[in-house]
Design a protein around this motif. Structure first.
Motif, PDB file in Angstrom:
ATOM      1  N   GLY A 169       0.816  -1.207   0.000  1.00 38.18           N
ATOM      2  CA  GLY A 169       0.000   0.000   0.000  1.00 38.18           C
ATOM      3  C   GLY A 169       0.852   1.259   0.000  1.00 38.18           C
ATOM      4  N   LEU A 170       1.915   1.271   0.766  1.00 41.69           N
ATOM      5  CA  LEU A 170       2.816   2.431   0.796  1.00 41.69           C
ATOM      6  C   LEU A 170       3.520   2.623  -0.545  1.00 41.69           C
ATOM      7  CD1 LEU A 170       4.376   2.039   4.360  1.00 41.69           C
ATOM      8  CD2 LEU A 170       2.799   3.819   3.598  1.00 41.69           C
ATOM      9  N   ILE A 171       3.925   1.531  -1.164  1.00 47.00           N
ATOM     10  CA  ILE A 171       4.570   1.631  -2.476  1.00 47.00           C
ATOM     11  C   ILE A 171       3.585   2.170  -3.501  1.00 47.00           C
ATOM     12  CG2 ILE A 171       5.539   0.259  -4.382  1.00 47.00           C
ATOM     13  CD1 ILE A 171       6.834  -1.520  -2.151  1.00 47.00           C
ATOM     14  N   ALA A 172       2.345   1.668  -3.476  1.00 49.85           N
ATOM     15  CA  ALA A 172       1.328   2.154  -4.417  1.00 49.85           C
ATOM     16  C   ALA A 172       1.048   3.641  -4.195  1.00 49.85           C
ATOM     17  CB  ALA A 172       0.042   1.340  -4.277  1.00 49.85           C
ATOM     18  N   ALA A 173       0.951   4.052  -2.938  1.00 39.50           N
ATOM     19  CA  ALA A 173       0.710   5.471  -2.638  1.00 39.50           C
ATOM     20  C   ALA A 173       1.875   6.329  -3.108  1.00 39.50           C
ATOM     21  CB  ALA A 173       0.483   5.651  -1.133  1.00 39.50           C
ATOM     22  N   ALA A 174       3.094   5.853  -2.919  1.00 43.85           N
ATOM     23  CA  ALA A 174       4.273   6.606  -3.366  1.00 43.85           C
ATOM     24  C   ALA A 174       4.286   6.736  -4.876  1.00 43.85           C
ATOM     25  CB  ALA A 174       5.549   5.927  -2.873  1.00 43.85           C
ATOM     26  N   LEU A 175       3.935   5.663  -5.585  1.00 46.14           N
ATOM     27  CA  LEU A 175       3.895   5.725  -7.049  1.00 46.14           C
ATOM     28  C   LEU A 175       2.818   6.700  -7.528  1.00 46.14           C
ATOM     29  CD1 LEU A 175       4.441   1.963  -7.972  1.00 46.14           C
ATOM     30  CD2 LEU A 175       6.057   3.844  -8.253  1.00 46.14           C
ATOM     31  N   CYS A 176       1.671   6.706  -6.887  1.00 48.25           N
ATOM     32  CA  CYS A 176       0.603   7.648  -7.240  1.00 48.25           C
ATOM     33  C   CYS A 176       1.060   9.086  -7.002  1.00 48.25           C
ATOM     34  CB  CYS A 176      -0.670   7.366  -6.445  1.00 48.25           C
ATOM     35  SG  CYS A 176      -1.531   5.869  -6.971  1.00 48.25           S
ATOM     36  N   LEU A 177       1.717   9.316  -5.913  1.00 46.78           N
ATOM     37  CA  LEU A 177       2.212  10.649  -5.591  1.00 46.78           C
ATOM     38  C   LEU A 177       3.256  11.096  -6.606  1.00 46.78           C
ATOM     39  CD1 LEU A 177       2.244  13.058  -3.653  1.00 46.78           C
ATOM     40  CD2 LEU A 177       3.949  11.844  -2.296  1.00 46.78           C
ATOM     41  N   LEU A 178       4.166  10.217  -6.970  1.00 46.78           N
ATOM     42  CA  LEU A 178       5.172  10.547  -7.985  1.00 46.78           C
ATOM     43  C   LEU A 178       4.511  10.838  -9.333  1.00 46.78           C
ATOM     44  CD1 LEU A 178       8.047   8.027  -7.182  1.00 46.78           C
ATOM     45  CD2 LEU A 178       8.102  10.507  -6.949  1.00 46.78           C
ATOM     46  N   GLY A 179       3.509  10.027  -9.672  1.00 54.30           N
ATOM     47  CA  GLY A 179       2.777  10.259 -10.931  1.00 54.30           C
ATOM     48  C   GLY A 179       2.083  11.609 -10.919  1.00 54.30           C
ATOM     49  N   ALA A 180       1.447  11.947  -9.817  1.00 54.44           N
ATOM     50  CA  ALA A 180       0.766  13.243  -9.712  1.00 54.44           C
ATOM     51  C   ALA A 180       1.762  14.388  -9.784  1.00 54.44           C
ATOM     52  CB  ALA A 180      -0.028  13.308  -8.402  1.00 54.44           C
ATOM     53  N   LEU A 181       2.902  14.256  -9.141  1.00 58.11           N
ATOM     54  CA  LEU A 181       3.937  15.300  -9.195  1.00 58.11           C
ATOM     55  C   LEU A 181       4.481  15.451 -10.614  1.00 58.11           C
ATOM     56  CD1 LEU A 181       5.899  14.629  -5.887  1.00 58.11           C
ATOM     57  CD2 LEU A 181       4.474  16.609  -6.414  1.00 58.11           C
ATOM     58  N   PHE A 182       4.708  14.321 -11.275  1.00 60.39           N
ATOM     59  CA  PHE A 182       5.205  14.357 -12.653  1.00 60.39           C
ATOM     60  C   PHE A 182       4.186  15.044 -13.569  1.00 60.39           C
ATOM     61  CE2 PHE A 182       5.663  12.427 -16.881  1.00 60.39           C
ATOM     62  CZ  PHE A 182       6.966  12.862 -17.168  1.00 60.39           C
ATOM     63  N   PHE A 183       2.909  14.682 -13.411  1.00 57.27           N
ATOM     64  CA  PHE A 183       1.841  15.277 -14.232  1.00 57.27           C
ATOM     65  C   PHE A 183       1.732  16.779 -13.957  1.00 57.27           C
ATOM     66  CE2 PHE A 183      -2.642  16.505 -14.804  1.00 57.27           C
ATOM     67  CZ  PHE A 183      -2.780  16.231 -16.157  1.00 57.27           C
TER      68      PHE A 183
END
Length: 188
Positions: A169-183
């Protein structure tokens, strides 16, 4: 009212079952009942179970300690109760534990090794060993986590801080956060 402290050792009469949630099921029921009853009587102390043996320490108002010990003596889940310490106490030494369970099997193993003892047999503890065991119980820092003495991990093993599900869950949340920051960065 006067304070007192009491430590005893006994042998379990039940056949140990596989550990559930870090503690033998019979012991878990004893802990739940002890915590409830001891809180009502404003008793504090600690319990250790290993090698089918109990070591328990209680302190509080003398009447409550004696009433609790009388109830313990009648409990059919153990036998061969040996009183190790029974004496007045000036001040409480355990702060807020209605019944602390020692989860530090490694510390108990170190204690046994340092004393030259091959097995956990508290009925044969000397006065100094009894005091050292009480100190071990008092200084246990794992809050209410329950770990059985017969835990098979070696001294070098360390418990995992996060469960596999929490890690995912933490890895998935981190990936979502990175994706949002990149976008968001690409929008600038």
């Amino acid at each position: 009212m006067s304070l007192m402290r009491l430590a005893y050792a006994s042998e379990a009469t039940f056949e140990a079952k596989p550990v559930e949630k870090g503690v033998e099921p019979h012991v878990a029921r004893i802990l739940m009942t002890s915590r409830r009853n001891n809180a009502k009587g404003k008793l504090v102390g600690g319990l250790y179970y290993g090698n089918n043996r109990f070591f328990q320490y209680l302190e509080g108002e003398e009447d409550e300690v004696r009433k609790t010990f009388d109830r313990i003596l009648k409990d059919e889940r153990h036998r061969n109760v040996v009183t190790l310490i029974e004496e007045p106490l000036e001040d409480r030494t355990f702060s807020n534990w209605s019944m602390k369970y020692v989860p530090l099997s490694r510390d108990v193993r170190r204690f046994l090794e340092s004393q030259g003892l091959e097995a956990f047999e508290p009925a044969s503890f000397t006065s100094d060993q009894c005091e050292d065991m009480i100190e071990l119980v008092r200084n246990s820092s794992h809050d209410q986590k329950l770990v059985n003495h017969d835990d098979t991990r070696t001294v070098g093993d360390t418990p995992q801080a996060f469960s596999p599900g929490l890690k995912a869950g933490l890895i998935a949340a981190a990936l979502c956060l990175l994706g949002a920051l990149f976008f968001a960065g690409s929008m600038l």
